[in-house]
Design an enzyme around this catalytic site. Structure first.
Site, PDB file in Angstrom:
ATOM      1  N   ARG A 122      -6.691 -40.500 -13.682  1.00 62.46           N
ATOM      2  CA  ARG A 122      -6.263 -40.370 -12.270  1.00 62.46           C
ATOM      3  C   ARG A 122      -4.740 -40.331 -12.118  1.00 62.46           C
ATOM      4  NH1 ARG A 122     -10.648 -43.956 -11.383  1.00 62.46           N
ATOM      5  NH2 ARG A 122     -12.430 -42.776 -10.615  1.00 62.46           N
ATOM      6  N   LYS A 144       4.905 -28.764  -8.696  1.00 67.08           N
ATOM      7  CA  LYS A 144       3.720 -27.891  -8.646  1.00 67.08           C
ATOM      8  C   LYS A 144       3.152 -27.806 -10.059  1.00 67.08           C
ATOM      9  CE  LYS A 144       4.544 -24.801  -4.750  1.00 67.08           C
ATOM     10  NZ  LYS A 144       4.803 -23.410  -4.327  1.00 67.08           N
ATOM     11  N   GLU A 186      15.248 -15.517 -11.051  1.00 70.02           N
ATOM     12  CA  GLU A 186      15.026 -16.678 -10.176  1.00 70.02           C
ATOM     13  C   GLU A 186      16.357 -17.315  -9.768  1.00 70.02           C
ATOM     14  OE1 GLU A 186      12.175 -17.895  -8.896  1.00 70.02           O
ATOM     15  OE2 GLU A 186      10.573 -17.017 -10.111  1.00 70.02           O
ATOM     16  N   LYS A 228      16.823 -26.152  -5.144  1.00 71.38           N
ATOM     17  CA  LYS A 228      15.374 -26.380  -5.145  1.00 71.38           C
ATOM     18  C   LYS A 228      15.077 -27.822  -4.737  1.00 71.38           C
ATOM     19  CE  LYS A 228      10.979 -25.738  -7.111  1.00 71.38           C
ATOM     20  NZ  LYS A 228      10.110 -25.015  -7.999  1.00 71.38           N
ATOM     21  N   GLU A 238       4.923 -27.702   0.741  1.00 70.22           N
ATOM     22  CA  GLU A 238       5.000 -26.333   1.285  1.00 70.22           C
ATOM     23  C   GLU A 238       4.263 -26.161   2.611  1.00 70.22           C
ATOM     24  OE1 GLU A 238       4.983 -23.346  -1.829  1.00 70.22           O
ATOM     25  OE2 GLU A 238       4.386 -21.830  -0.387  1.00 70.22           O
ATOM     26  N   ARG A 242       9.558 -24.849   2.103  1.00 68.55           N
ATOM     27  CA  ARG A 242       9.421 -24.593   0.665  1.00 68.55           C
ATOM     28  C   ARG A 242       9.039 -23.137   0.392  1.00 68.55           C
ATOM     29  NH1 ARG A 242       7.222 -28.527  -4.170  1.00 68.55           N
ATOM     30  NH2 ARG A 242       7.414 -26.961  -5.817  1.00 68.55           N
ATOM     31  N   ASN A 246       9.810 -18.531  -2.162  1.00 70.85           N
ATOM     32  CA  ASN A 246       9.017 -17.348  -2.499  1.00 70.85           C
ATOM     33  C   ASN A 246       9.720 -16.041  -2.143  1.00 70.85           C
ATOM     34  OD1 ASN A 246       6.881 -18.873  -3.514  1.00 70.85           O
ATOM     35  ND2 ASN A 246       6.029 -19.167  -1.468  1.00 70.85           N
ATOM     36  N   HIS A 249       8.724 -12.802  -3.778  1.00 72.09           N
ATOM     37  CA  HIS A 249       7.440 -13.009  -4.450  1.00 72.09           C
ATOM     38  C   HIS A 249       6.289 -12.199  -3.835  1.00 72.09           C
ATOM     39  CE1 HIS A 249       9.639 -16.172  -6.448  1.00 72.09           C
ATOM     40  NE2 HIS A 249       8.587 -16.536  -7.155  1.00 72.09           N
ATOM     41  N   HIS A 253       4.609 -10.326  -6.597  1.00 73.93           N
ATOM     42  CA  HIS A 253       3.239 -10.614  -7.029  1.00 73.93           C
ATOM     43  C   HIS A 253       2.374  -9.362  -6.982  1.00 73.93           C
ATOM     44  CE1 HIS A 253       3.457 -15.245  -6.341  1.00 73.93           C
ATOM     45  NE2 HIS A 253       3.793 -14.900  -7.556  1.00 73.93           N
ATOM     46  N   HIS A 267       7.246 -12.137 -14.799  1.00 73.23           N
ATOM     47  CA  HIS A 267       7.293 -12.707 -13.447  1.00 73.23           C
ATOM     48  C   HIS A 267       8.704 -12.604 -12.834  1.00 73.23           C
ATOM     49  CE1 HIS A 267       6.554 -15.305 -10.051  1.00 73.23           C
ATOM     50  NE2 HIS A 267       7.565 -16.066 -10.438  1.00 73.23           N
TER      51      HIS A 267
HETATM   52  N1  GLY Z   1       8.116 -21.864  -7.497  1.00 78.82           N
HETATM   53  C1  GLY Z   1       8.058 -22.114  -6.112  1.00 78.82           C
HETATM   54  C2  GLY Z   1       7.906 -23.541  -5.754  1.00 78.82           C
HETATM   55  O1  GLY Z   1       8.030 -24.399  -6.609  1.00 78.82           O
HETATM   56  O2  GLY Z   1       7.647 -23.847  -4.623  1.00 78.82           O
END
Ligand code: GLY
Length: 371
Positions: A122, A144, A186, A228, A238, A242, A246, A249, A253, A267
């Site tokens: 957990r 993430k 990035e 960031k 997000e 956040r 993107n 993206h 994508h 990417h």
């Molecule tokens: N890579 C985008 C984020 O971490 O929100």
């Protein structure tokens, strides 16, 4: 040379330490987090061959025992099978609730190991040691974690913040130029989305940075990570801001999907082309001047990066095909596409108010190589 950025989330604050020699010093860096002198490392075979011995020696200097599992390199490792294998292995290593899992690798290993740590007993703590530029400036920071599903990328996962990130800029020397430049996509994104002075700095320092200038690399990683961290501290899960991360993206994508997530387009390359397209769309919608997309593209070109759709080898779907792929993106909310557009370099914002015809026009002209 060493820089530190703190991700100051309530109750889960952690540092991102950026600099040279951090792998060799990992024992000193990690030891204060340990309840006993033992860690389990998840990595991939390519990174293990390059960097595992240095990390293990750095840990051993502090008397820290390390076991490592090296998984096959590549996106395919971000899936159920390798996750099951990793969690099973961590249990066999008798990793306890108070122990630390170390993720040594790029975005794939960071996401997989972070998710394994999130669900093991957990939730156990983990340390990110990102070895690609993309992972250092983006995926290792912000919590993430996850794997891909048959239905799409990153659809299974959890927010699980690391306890420490060690971004050793020395490891960037082992990246092939294409991978380095994909990660740089990035970095450029951060300047474009929120800091015009950073973009300006990249315009002058980018070539030195790509050529290996250590100070420039540390500064670029620091500024990217700080931006960031600031965004993640405002909006960890997000719900709003956040999504600014993107930028590029939605287009990117769709291009990645169109090229089958293959070596045809990495990417970060998709993000770079996507940023150029997002600025083109912004300009056509009258949000920013026509000079801004030209300036974005000029910098990408000057860095020798993929800039236009024409730089992607092989066939691409037509504009409607790409629009269809965009509609399957995670960023579709109640059927409406969300875009990150810009009022200028460093001034991006989130909007759903984008005429489909304007997007189609940008795609059509980009495919006809008219941008
Ligand atoms: N890579 C985008 C984020 O971490 O929100």
């Amino acid at each position: 040379m060493r820089e530190t950025v703190t991700v100051d989330l309530p109750g889960r604050a952690y540092e991102v330490r950026i600099g040279t020699g951090l792998l060799a010093q990992a024992g000193v860096e990690i030891e204060p987090l340990l309840s006993r002198p033992k860690v389990a490392i998840l990595t991939d075979e390519t990174v293990a061959a390059l960097h595992l011995a240095t990390l293990e020696a750095g840990l051993a200097l502090q008397g820290i025992e390390a076991d490592a599992l090296a998984l096959p390199a590549g996106e395919v490792t971000k899936s159920w099978g390798p996750l099951e294998r990793s969690v099973g292995w961590l249990l066999e290593q008798k990793v306890e609730r108070g122990d630390i899992v170390v993720a040594l690798g790029g975005g794939v290993i960071g996401d997989l190991a972070g998710f394994a740590a999130a669900i093991l007993r957990r939730g156990v703590r983990f340390v990110q040691i990102p070895t690609s530029l993309l992972a250092q400036v983006d995926s290792s920071v912000g919590g993430k974690t996850g794997i891909n599903a048959a239905q799409g990328k990153n659809l299974i996962g959890a927010f699980h913040q690391p306890s420490l990130v060690l971004a050793d800029t020395d490891v960037l020397d082992t990246l092939v130029p294409r991978d380095f430049l994909a990660g740089y996509g990035e970095v450029v994104k951060y300047g474009l989305l929120g800091d015009a002075s950073f973009f300006e700095w990249l315009e002058t320092q980018g070539p030195a940075l790509a050529a290996g200038d250590v100070r420039a690399r540390i500064e670029a990683v620091r500024r990217s990570v700080q931006m960031k961290a600031d965004i993640v501290m405002r909006d960890e899960t997000e719900q709003g801001d956040r999504a600014l991360l993107n930028l590029g993206h939605t287009f990117g994508h769709a291009l990645e999907a169109a090229t089958g997530y293959s070596n045809r387009l990495l990417h970060g390359e998709g993000v770079a082309i996507g940023c150029a397209l997002a600025f083109e769309l912004s300009s056509r919608m009258g949000l920013c001047s026509q000079e801004e997309p030209s300036r974005v593209r000029a910098h990408l070109k000057a860095m020798g990066m993929k800039t236009d759709m024409a730089d992607i080898p092989g066939d691409l779907p037509d504009a409607d095909g790409l629009l269809g792929l965009m509609s399957q993106d995670k960023k579709v909310v109640q059927g409406t596409l969300r875009f990150i557009l810009a009022r200028g370099i460093g001034r991006s914002f989130i909007t759903s108010d984008v005429p489909r015809e304007a997007v189609r026009g940008v795609l059509r002209d980009a495919l006809a190589n008219r941008l």
